[in-house]
Design a protein around this motif. Structure first.
Motif, PDB file in Angstrom:
ATOM      1  N   UNK A  23       0.803  -1.227   0.000  1.00  0.00           N
ATOM      2  CA  UNK A  23       0.000   0.000   0.000  1.00  0.00           C
ATOM      3  C   UNK A  23       0.836   1.277   0.000  1.00  0.00           C
ATOM      4  N   UNK A  24       2.150   1.156   0.074  1.00  0.00           N
ATOM      5  CA  UNK A  24       2.999   2.341   0.229  1.00  0.00           C
ATOM      6  C   UNK A  24       2.917   3.295  -0.957  1.00  0.00           C
ATOM      7  N   UNK A  25       2.737   2.778  -2.153  1.00  0.00           N
ATOM      8  CA  UNK A  25       2.670   3.660  -3.317  1.00  0.00           C
ATOM      9  C   UNK A  25       1.466   4.594  -3.231  1.00  0.00           C
ATOM     10  N   UNK A  26       0.418   4.126  -2.617  1.00  0.00           N
ATOM     11  CA  UNK A  26      -0.798   4.934  -2.513  1.00  0.00           C
ATOM     12  C   UNK A  26      -0.794   5.771  -1.245  1.00  0.00           C
ATOM     13  N   UNK A  27      -0.046   5.347  -0.236  1.00  0.00           N
ATOM     14  CA  UNK A  27       0.037   6.090   1.007  1.00  0.00           C
ATOM     15  C   UNK A  27       1.043   7.233   0.891  1.00  0.00           C
TER      16      UNK A  27
END
Length: 119
Positions: A23-27
């Motif tokens: 989820x880091x790319x979106x966070x």
């Protein structure tokens, strides 16, 4: 079972690191700027979470999978420069810190397993 409790706890941290990687790319908001890196992080994150789940279910048999997790952590560290041309600071920090933690978790679990096998 009690001897591998610490290993299972470390492998559960691998699950958390895998979820964060997915989820880091979106966070961190670099999915639009670096879509190829976002897809790479999503795939590696899901793979890390699945491997962490498998290793936490049977930690005494996860010695070989620790090497795969170590390679995935190394990939997370170098992927911002391999996949994109000019990664942002948030992208670099997120991937390098997560990759270093995954490598540390893998080495810790491997060390705990090696010490358990000697005794």
């Amino acid at each position: 079972m009690l001897q591998t409790r610490g290993v299972a706890a470390v492998e559960e941290l691998v699950i958390l690191a895998g979820v964060w990687t997915a989820i880091s790319a979106y966070t961190v908001h670099f999915a639009a700027a670096a879509p190829a890196l976002a897809i790479s992080n999503l795939v590696v994150g899901i793979a890390l979470a699945v491997l962490g789940l498998c290793m936490s279910m049977a930690p005494e048999r996860s010695q070989d999978l620790n090497f795969v997790v170590l390679l995935m952590g190394a990939w997370l560290i170098v992927s911002p420069w391999v996949v994109t041309r000019h990664p942002g600071t948030g992208t670099i920090l997120s991937n390098v810190i997560t990759g270093a933690c995954v490598c540390l978790f893998s080495l810790t679990a491997g060390g705990l397993l090696m010490s358990k096998r000697r005794t």
